[in-house]
Design a protein around this motif. Sequence first.
Motif, PDB file in Angstrom:
ATOM      1  N   THR A  33      43.253  43.924  50.265  1.00  0.00           N
ATOM      2  CA  THR A  33      44.487  43.247  49.864  1.00  0.00           C
ATOM      3  C   THR A  33      45.291  44.016  48.829  1.00  0.00           C
ATOM      4  O   THR A  33      46.432  43.647  48.552  1.00  0.00           O
ATOM      5  CB  THR A  33      44.156  41.859  49.279  1.00  0.00           C
ATOM      6  N   ARG A  34      44.708  45.045  48.220  1.00  0.00           N
ATOM      7  CA  ARG A  34      45.325  45.857  47.174  1.00  0.00           C
ATOM      8  C   ARG A  34      45.548  45.073  45.895  1.00  0.00           C
ATOM      9  O   ARG A  34      46.317  45.489  45.029  1.00  0.00           O
ATOM     10  CB  ARG A  34      46.659  46.489  47.633  1.00  0.00           C
ATOM     11  N   ARG A  35      44.865  43.938  45.728  1.00  0.00           N
ATOM     12  CA  ARG A  35      44.900  43.206  44.459  1.00  0.00           C
ATOM     13  C   ARG A  35      43.888  43.829  43.514  1.00  0.00           C
ATOM     14  O   ARG A  35      42.845  44.350  43.951  1.00  0.00           O
ATOM     15  CB  ARG A  35      44.587  41.724  44.659  1.00  0.00           C
ATOM     16  N   CYS A  36      44.137  43.743  42.197  1.00  0.00           N
ATOM     17  CA  CYS A  36      43.225  44.387  41.262  1.00  0.00           C
ATOM     18  C   CYS A  36      43.203  43.670  39.926  1.00  0.00           C
ATOM     19  O   CYS A  36      44.053  42.827  39.621  1.00  0.00           O
ATOM     20  CB  CYS A  36      43.585  45.865  41.064  1.00  0.00           C
ATOM     21  N   VAL A  71      48.473  43.961  40.098  1.00  0.00           N
ATOM     22  CA  VAL A  71      47.553  43.533  39.043  1.00  0.00           C
ATOM     23  C   VAL A  71      47.544  42.004  38.943  1.00  0.00           C
ATOM     24  O   VAL A  71      48.561  41.379  38.624  1.00  0.00           O
ATOM     25  CB  VAL A  71      47.940  44.145  37.683  1.00  0.00           C
ATOM     26  N   ASP A  72      46.380  41.407  39.213  1.00  0.00           N
ATOM     27  CA  ASP A  72      46.207  39.958  39.100  1.00  0.00           C
ATOM     28  C   ASP A  72      45.701  39.522  37.728  1.00  0.00           C
ATOM     29  O   ASP A  72      45.996  38.409  37.286  1.00  0.00           O
ATOM     30  CB  ASP A  72      45.213  39.457  40.150  1.00  0.00           C
ATOM     31  N   TRP A  73      44.902  40.381  37.086  1.00  0.00           N
ATOM     32  CA  TRP A  73      44.246  40.003  35.822  1.00  0.00           C
ATOM     33  C   TRP A  73      44.193  41.190  34.872  1.00  0.00           C
ATOM     34  O   TRP A  73      44.035  42.333  35.315  1.00  0.00           O
ATOM     35  CB  TRP A  73      42.802  39.549  36.061  1.00  0.00           C
ATOM     36  N   ILE A  74      44.260  40.875  33.582  1.00  0.00           N
ATOM     37  CA  ILE A  74      43.920  41.817  32.520  1.00  0.00           C
ATOM     38  C   ILE A  74      42.758  41.182  31.772  1.00  0.00           C
ATOM     39  O   ILE A  74      42.909  40.148  31.125  1.00  0.00           O
ATOM     40  CB  ILE A  74      45.109  42.071  31.591  1.00  0.00           C
ATOM     41  N   LEU A  75      41.579  41.779  31.882  1.00  0.00           N
ATOM     42  CA  LEU A  75      40.332  41.152  31.439  1.00  0.00           C
ATOM     43  C   LEU A  75      39.757  41.856  30.223  1.00  0.00           C
ATOM     44  O   LEU A  75      39.686  43.092  30.175  1.00  0.00           O
ATOM     45  CB  LEU A  75      39.302  41.191  32.570  1.00  0.00           C
ATOM     46  N   ASP A  76      39.317  41.065  29.252  1.00  0.00           N
ATOM     47  CA  ASP A  76      38.515  41.559  28.137  1.00  0.00           C
ATOM     48  C   ASP A  76      37.095  41.032  28.294  1.00  0.00           C
ATOM     49  O   ASP A  76      36.890  39.863  28.651  1.00  0.00           O
ATOM     50  CB  ASP A  76      39.064  41.061  26.800  1.00  0.00           C
ATOM     51  N   GLY A 134      29.847  30.679  34.459  1.00  0.00           N
ATOM     52  CA  GLY A 134      29.828  30.324  35.865  1.00  0.00           C
ATOM     53  C   GLY A 134      31.179  30.181  36.519  1.00  0.00           C
ATOM     54  O   GLY A 134      31.249  29.936  37.741  1.00  0.00           O
ATOM     55  N   ASP A 135      32.253  30.326  35.767  1.00  0.00           N
ATOM     56  CA  ASP A 135      33.578  30.201  36.370  1.00  0.00           C
ATOM     57  C   ASP A 135      33.770  31.237  37.475  1.00  0.00           C
ATOM     58  O   ASP A 135      33.339  32.396  37.341  1.00  0.00           O
ATOM     59  CB  ASP A 135      34.672  30.407  35.323  1.00  0.00           C
ATOM     60  N   PRO A 136      34.431  30.847  38.558  1.00  0.00           N
ATOM     61  CA  PRO A 136      34.724  31.821  39.605  1.00  0.00           C
ATOM     62  C   PRO A 136      35.842  32.763  39.183  1.00  0.00           C
ATOM     63  O   PRO A 136      36.697  32.423  38.371  1.00  0.00           O
ATOM     64  CB  PRO A 136      35.148  30.948  40.782  1.00  0.00           C
ATOM     65  N   LEU A 137      35.813  33.959  39.745  1.00  0.00           N
ATOM     66  CA  LEU A 137      36.867  34.949  39.520  1.00  0.00           C
ATOM     67  C   LEU A 137      37.044  35.705  40.826  1.00  0.00           C
ATOM     68  O   LEU A 137      36.120  36.377  41.292  1.00  0.00           O
ATOM     69  CB  LEU A 137      36.492  35.912  38.387  1.00  0.00           C
ATOM     70  N   ARG A 138      38.200  35.586  41.421  1.00  0.00           N
ATOM     71  CA  ARG A 138      38.475  36.234  42.698  1.00  0.00           C
ATOM     72  C   ARG A 138      39.466  37.375  42.491  1.00  0.00           C
ATOM     73  O   ARG A 138      40.481  37.219  41.798  1.00  0.00           O
ATOM     74  CB  ARG A 138      39.037  35.212  43.688  1.00  0.00           C
ATOM     75  N   ILE A 139      39.165  38.520  43.092  1.00  0.00           N
ATOM     76  CA  ILE A 139      40.100  39.635  43.150  1.00  0.00           C
ATOM     77  C   ILE A 139      40.384  39.889  44.620  1.00  0.00           C
ATOM     78  O   ILE A 139      39.516  40.381  45.358  1.00  0.00           O
ATOM     79  CB  ILE A 139      39.541  40.888  42.455  1.00  0.00           C
TER      80      ILE A 139
END
Length: 299
Positions: A33-36, A71-76, A134-139
Amino acid sequence: MSNFRHSPGRPDVAGFYDPRTSSVQYVISDPATRRCAILDPVLDFDEKSGATATHHVDELLDYVAREGLFVDWILDTHPHADHFSAAQYLKEKTGAPTAIGAYVTKVQALWKEIYNWPDFPADGRQWDHLFAEGDPLRIGEIEGRVMFSPGHTQASITYVIGDAAFVHDTLFQPDGGTARADFPGGNAHSLWDSIQAILSLPDETRLFTGHDYRPDGREPVWESTVRQQRETNIHLSNGQTVEDYVSMRNERDAGLPMPKLLLPSLQININGGALPKPEDNGQRYLKIPLNALTDAAWD
């Protein structure tokens, strides 16, 4: 920079090494999907001059553009003690939401006292989203989840995305051992428990670390597997009990000096990567508490 390509359903992982801080930034993408997501981005800071720059994080943006990613997320993974976060810069550039673990509020509460910031909002509002255990995280089409991994800090989390886990400063490469647990709020016993949870993932899970300090001067490496860590990590592979590990970790940490950017970086990183607001002369200033860490080892 190194790019690891894998079959559909597994994330592509591009790692970008910053030799100044021995940090690794990541772009994690779904090839279908080219999501990141961008993880643990570094804002350049020169402690001698006080200058900031975006050289390294702009490499990530160049990669995103070149690969045609969205870019879907910026994660720390946690508030870092050895570099400034570039999360706010990336949010301005991409519009993507920022996220961190919900227990960042514990770290904020601790450090607002150290910095004497009575009005600092220690409720995590500096990020767009706070992840719970436990939260879901989808890329894209790749499913993931969040694991709490305290010990190095109270707020540390691991992102498990497809067959890859991003373990921040909990584990280093097998020849580098494991992370320290003596920062304010750290705990060696909690770190052991977090490591055991990571090592309970499937053997071939790819593990990506947040730092590589290049033992014996070798080239930087940041990928391993659960099996490799369990069998060869120098702090874990000799049949240690939890008591053995905690004793080793506490003794080792007692002789380590604090990271040189600990006090500058935490005031940025508990604020979601936002630099201090300019004062009436247009200049920004860092606040360094003196003698706040009186038991720290000197180098």
